[in-house]
Write an enzyme that holds these catalytic residues in place. Structure first.
Site, PDB file in Angstrom:
ATOM      1  CG  ASP A 142      -6.551   0.282  -1.079  1.00 13.89           C
ATOM      2  OD1 ASP A 142      -5.708   1.202  -1.117  1.00 13.89           O
ATOM      3  OD2 ASP A 142      -6.559  -0.582  -0.173  1.00 13.89           O
ATOM      4  CB  SER A 197      -0.961  -0.031   1.184  1.00 15.43           C
ATOM      5  OG  SER A 197      -1.876   1.030   1.137  1.00 15.43           O
ATOM      6  CG  ASP A 256      -3.095  -1.051  -2.537  1.00 16.29           C
ATOM      7  OD1 ASP A 256      -3.081   0.144  -2.187  1.00 16.29           O
ATOM      8  OD2 ASP A 256      -3.693  -1.933  -1.900  1.00 16.29           O
ATOM      9  CG  ASP A 268      -3.184   3.573  -2.005  1.00 18.90           C
ATOM     10  OD1 ASP A 268      -3.955   3.404  -2.977  1.00 18.90           O
ATOM     11  OD2 ASP A 268      -3.179   2.808  -1.026  1.00 18.90           O
TER      12      ASP A 268
END
Length: 446
Positions: free
Chosen positions: A243, A97, A241, A239
């Site tokens: 999400d 993340s 990843d 960000d």
């Protein structure tokens, strides 16, 4: 900071120190031993250590007799949609993340396309710590195939939630900053499908972050300046990843992540298909609660973590939810935080109201939120919580997820992070000074 962090939703560590191929292989072998029979999907964000970890993870899963679909670079919410689309037994997403480049991690999905719930995640954590695995003989080793287009099903699902023609007619000029994470591949496709004139920063998913990956105001100062100079109506900042989504308005003002969810909730509450109970977590701004109250629908708070939000959404029949770190959850797409849902639905709200992002943000309930953190041993938390309860004896107390102290007009949450060896302090009040004073009080005790 180099300690391997294992939670019910996965693990994170520093590559080559605490996160090695041996750790990754053992962890997913424990995962495979707990899952029903079926194929397992493996995806990753753009970090440079991702291909190495993917190879180790795919090998371990095959050695457990599992067939593997290699989705290569794909966002976390995309992996959730792909699980449902293919009927896979589960998935492994390789991502840390917003953590710094030396980190990587593993996030686990069940066959319902959700990040694992706490009970299932705890069983897998315990199985890994116990060394559980189900290695197979040579003639039962699984196969691996590649997914030619892991993004299409997710793209289709997001587009179904908005008025595509109205957004296309508005012909928005937008900027997307994926910061060399996983989000650019689908992000540019989505915005192009919505008829936008797209400026893309960091679209190549190679993990070579151009700024610190957490999408905060400080880290996005350069991006905000670019948004202003380029004449874009909005800047979308993901960000690694993808999400989470932070917003920047056309003047280059950082709107942030808390407003992302509030604007998506506002849109949901004006749509008959999604008007209903909402769920946010205990660390999320009360803006969404106030919008729900004005709309006459219930608002519930869960423990921090998208799995906890999803659990509470399902239990209460919620039609929308999310977390204040820029992660809306629209059940029509999946029970995963989703920056692509956020981008499409913010544009939909702009198109349906004819208002700019700045106008929409300025019209939301006025609350000030303060977020801080400190390095402290979790062993000290019980003592810290007791001191805070004594200091703020007039507050209502909730210790279901750290310590949450609440008053009618403000609240303070202090909890250990699930993803970093730190303690987070989050406070919200009618003014910045009130919110800051609550965080400062907790930090002084630490």
């Amino acid at each position: 900071m180099s300690k391997l962090i294992i939670s019910v939703s996965g693990l994170r560590g520093i590559v080559g120190e605490t996160l090695t191929p041996v750790v990754a292989g053992g962890y997913v072998a424990a995962f495979a031993a707990q899952l029903p029979a079926g194929t397992i999907i493996v995806g990753r964000d753009g970090r440079s250590s991702g291909p190495m970890l993917r190879d180790a993870i795919v090998a371990a899963l095959r050695a457990c007799g599992r067939n593997v679909i290699d989705a290569d670079v794909a966002s976390t919410p995309t992996i959730g949609v792909l699980v449902k689309h293919t009927g896979a037994a589960g998935a492994v997403q390789i991502s840390a993340s917003h953590n710094p480049p030396p980190y990587n991690g593993i996030k686990l999905f069940g066959g319902d396309g959700r990040v694992l719930d706490a009970d299932t995640g705890a069983k897998i954590r315990d199985a890994y710590l116990a060394g559980t695995a189900a290695w197979c003989p040579f003639d039962e080793i699984g196969d691996v195939s590649t997914e030619s287009d892991p993004h299409q099903a997710h793209l289709d699902a997001v587009l179904k939630t908005v008025a595509v023609d109205a957004i296309r007619a508005a012909k928005y000029r937008v900027l997307i900053d994926s910061n060399h994470g996983a989000g650019g591949l689908l992000g540019v496709r989505l915005l192009t499908a919505l008829g936008c004139d797209v400026t893309a920063l960091g679209a190549t998913p190679d993990g070579q972050f151009e700024h610190v990956p957490e999408p905060t105001a400080e880290n996005l100062a350069g991006v905000a300046e670019t948004v202003s100079k380029s004449g874009c109506a909005v800047g979308f900042c993901q960000d690694p990843d993808a999400d989470r989504l932070a917003l920047i308005d056309g003047e280059g003002r950082y709107i942030g992540e808390e407003y992302t969810l509030a604007l998506c909730v506002q849109r949901a509450l004006t749509d008959d298909a999604t008007r209903g109970p909402i769920v946010i977590n205990g660390a999320t701004s009360g803006m969404s609660e106030r919008l729900a109250e004005a709309a006459g629908v219930p608002a519930y708070r869960s423990a921090v973590g998208e799995a906890n939000v999803a659990d509470k959404m399902i239990a209460n029949g919620a039609t929308y939810g999310g977390e204040g770190n820029g992660g809306p959850i629209d059940p029509r797409v999946g029970y995963v935080r989703d920056s692509f849902v956020a981008m499409a639905q913010v544009l939909d709200l702009m198109a349906s109201t004819g208002k700019s992002l700045a106008e929409l943000a300025d019209a939301l309930p006025k609350l000030a939120i303060c977020k801080d953190k400190a390095a402290v041993s979790t062993d000290r938390l019980p003592e810290l919580f007791q001191q805070l309860c004594e200091k703020f004896s007039d507050a209502s107390v909730d210790q279901s997820d750290g310590l949450r102290l609440a008053w009618p007009d403000r609240w303070l949450l202090v909890r250990g992070s699930n993803t970093e060896p730190i303690v987070r302090m989050i406070a919200e009040a009618e003014s910045e000074s009130q919110a800051q004073s609550l965080c400062d009080a907790a930090k002084r005790l630490i």
